[in-house]
Design an enzyme around this catalytic site. Structure first.
Site, PDB file in Angstrom:
ATOM      1  N   ARG A   1       3.556  43.791  59.864  1.00  0.00           N
ATOM      2  CA  ARG A   1       2.251  43.117  59.910  1.00  0.00           C
ATOM      3  C   ARG A   1       1.150  44.029  60.448  1.00  0.00           C
ATOM      4  NH1 ARG A   1       3.689  36.903  61.801  1.00  0.00           N
ATOM      5  NH2 ARG A   1       3.713  36.044  59.690  1.00  0.00           N
TER       6      ARG A   1
ATOM      7  N   LYS B   1      15.746  25.256  59.035  1.00  0.00           N
ATOM      8  CA  LYS B   1      15.523  23.803  58.976  1.00  0.00           C
ATOM      9  C   LYS B   1      15.003  23.287  57.640  1.00  0.00           C
ATOM     10  CE  LYS B   1      14.222  22.438  63.553  1.00  0.00           C
ATOM     11  NZ  LYS B   1      12.954  22.266  64.278  1.00  0.00           N
TER      12      LYS B   1
ATOM     13  N   GLY C   1       7.672  35.908  57.375  1.00  0.00           N
ATOM     14  CA  GLY C   1       7.926  36.856  58.445  1.00  0.00           C
ATOM     15  C   GLY C   1       9.388  37.267  58.475  1.00  0.00           C
TER      16      GLY C   1
ATOM     17  N   GLY D   1       4.771  30.611  57.111  1.00  0.00           N
ATOM     18  CA  GLY D   1       4.224  29.274  56.881  1.00  0.00           C
ATOM     19  C   GLY D   1       3.043  29.302  55.915  1.00  0.00           C
TER      20      GLY D   1
HETATM   21  C1  3PG Z   1       3.612  33.275  61.601  1.00  0.00           C
HETATM   22  O1  3PG Z   1       4.347  34.032  62.224  1.00  0.00           O
HETATM   23  O2  3PG Z   1       4.023  32.505  60.728  1.00  0.00           O
HETATM   24  C2  3PG Z   1       2.138  33.330  61.864  1.00  0.00           C
HETATM   25  O3  3PG Z   1       1.807  34.418  62.689  1.00  0.00           O
HETATM   26  C3  3PG Z   1       1.641  32.034  62.450  1.00  0.00           C
HETATM   27  O4  3PG Z   1       2.229  31.819  63.692  1.00  0.00           O
HETATM   28  P1  3PG Z   1       2.384  30.330  64.237  1.00  0.00           P
HETATM   29  O5  3PG Z   1       3.401  29.664  63.362  1.00  0.00           O
HETATM   30  O6  3PG Z   1       2.824  30.446  65.670  1.00  0.00           O
HETATM   31  O7  3PG Z   1       1.037  29.663  64.120  1.00  0.00           O
HETATM   32 MG    MG Z   2       6.171  30.936  61.610  1.00  0.00          MG
END
Ligand code: 3PG
Ligand code: MG
Length: 402
Positions: free
Chosen positions: A41, A206, A359, A383
């Site tokens: 990232r 999940k 990620g 996400g």
């Molecule tokens: C992720 O890792 O999916 C993003 O950086 C968002 O992080 P978060 O789910 O803690 O908002």
């Molecule tokens: Mg996440």
């Protein structure tokens, strides 16, 4: 609806201007040592940063890291990330020990043209993630005061209605960075008319996290391959016993409904690696899914499943478009990495247009030593990429529209 881009900002001229860049530098850290285990990232945001520094901007980078609870927590400091960014840029990066306080202001004031400062974790401040518009807005005012223009290059966070993502762009001229543009361009190919067969591979722990995307994708895909911890709730829904494997009891009926509606598109594992304990040293064997011992838990998909998934991904009649999100097993532990590796390899070898989302799956590609270039796109959004594919509104993108 139009979105101005980094090129529009560069065309205006940025020399000497303070430009705020929201990046997603939320990188995985080693639990014991705190070291960055995957810097993907950080590397992904370099094109935007170097375009700005090269044009003489004074660049102020901010990001979240982990999920601290609105107050400083040294475990989630961005300091090591700032150091790594400096190495990658080959230039000194200033680090501010707070986000909008004295340290941030003096770091920003000290910037010369073409220099970069990184502010401390946005989530050390309650206003960043607050559900209260006024509280978020007050924090956004302080952030916005640090710069003269705003660039969003935090694709991984565009699904969050947070101050740095949603409220700051309302206060400053705003532009989409190179990474955000590239991500949207690629993912829109998957939501438009993807070349068929369109095969989606989902893993991760999940079902509840993936339910929205499964429902949205089922009508669009030709095949949906499911592995990872979430497969056990589906296996249970088929009437199988899953031992002590991860199970979301309250999702079993939902999975049963999905299987009934899926017209045979959903492919589940036929074998798994079942272990005595969640540990790399635990006794473990490959077992058929109808023979998981009651005291064991499944930690990876088995070799026959990998072969079946690989066939769906690579054979002549196989995929022309592939989206993969979520590891097939606990790939961080060597005995349970073969499933993720095998599926990743099959995706890498396929002739399809291949997108790795998330990620964890992106980190898995690199951790398992696969060549990133064998995939057409490795998304920085977990996400965010799923929500994009679900067709949900993304606050961070909406905020860039004029
Ligand atoms: C992720 O890792 O999916 C993003 O950086 C968002 O992080 P978060 O789910 O803690 O908002
Ligand atoms: Mg996440």
């Amino acid at each position: 609806m139009t979105i101005k881009t980094l090129d529009d900002l560069l065309a205006e001229g940025v020399s000497g201007r303070r430009v705020l860049v929201r990046a997603d530098l939320n990188v995985p850290l080693d639990k014991q040592t705190g070291a960055i285990t995957d810097d993907g990232r950080i590397r992904a945001v370099l094109p935007t940063l170097t375009a700005l520094t090269g044009a003489g901007a004074r660049v102020v980078v901010f990001s979240h890291l982990g999920r601290p609870k609105g107050e400083p927590n040294p475990q989630y400091s961005l300091r090591p990330v700032a150091a790594r960014l400096g190495e990658l840029l080959g230039a000194e990066v200033r680090f501010a020990e707070d986000t909008v306080g004295d340290s941030a202001r003096s770091a920003v004031d000290a910037l010369a043209d073409g220099e970069v400062a990184v502010l401390e974790n946005l989530r050390f401040n309650k206003g960043e993630t607050s559900k209260d518009d006024a509280e978020r807005g007050a924090f956004a005012d302080q952030l916005a005061a640090l710069g003269e223009a705003y660039v969003d290059d935090a694709f991984g966070a565009v699904h969050r209605k947070h101050a740095s993502v949603y409220d700051v762009p309302a206060r400053l001229p705003h532009f989409a960075g190179r990474l955000v543009l590239r991500e949207v361009e690629v993912l829109s190919r998957l939501t438009g008319e993807p070349e068929r067969p369109y095969v989606v591979v989902l893993g991760g722990s999940k079902v509840s996290d993936k339910l929205g995307v499964i429902e949205a994708l089922l009508p669009k895909v030709d095949r949906l391959l499911i592995g990872g911890g979430m497969c056990f709730t589906f296996l249970k829904a088929q009437g199988l016993e899953v031992g002590t494997s991860l199970l979301e009891e309250e999702m079993v009926q939902t999975c049963r409904n999905l299987l009934e509606r899926s017209e045979g598109k959903i492919m589940l594992p036929v074998d798994v690696v079942a272990a005595d304990a969640f540990s790399p040293d635990a006794a473990h064997d490959v077992v058929r899914v109808d023979g998981i011992p009651s005291h064991r838990l499944g930690l990876d998909i088995g070799p026959e499943t990998v072969a079946g998934f690989a066939a769906a991904l690579t054979e002549a009649a196989g995929a022309r478009t592939i989206f993969w999100n979520g590891p097939m097993g606990v790939f961080e532990m060597a005995p349970y990495a073969d499933g993720t590796r095998g599926v990743a390899q099959a995706i890498a070898e396929s002739k399809a247009f291949t997108v790795v989302g998330g990620g964890d799956s992106a980190a898995a590609v690199r951790a398992l030593g696969l060549d990133e270039k064998s995939f057409d796109h490795i998304s920085t959004g977990g996400g965010a990429s799923l929500e994009y594919l679900e067709g949900n509104p993304l606050p961070g993108i909406a905020a860039l529209e004029d």
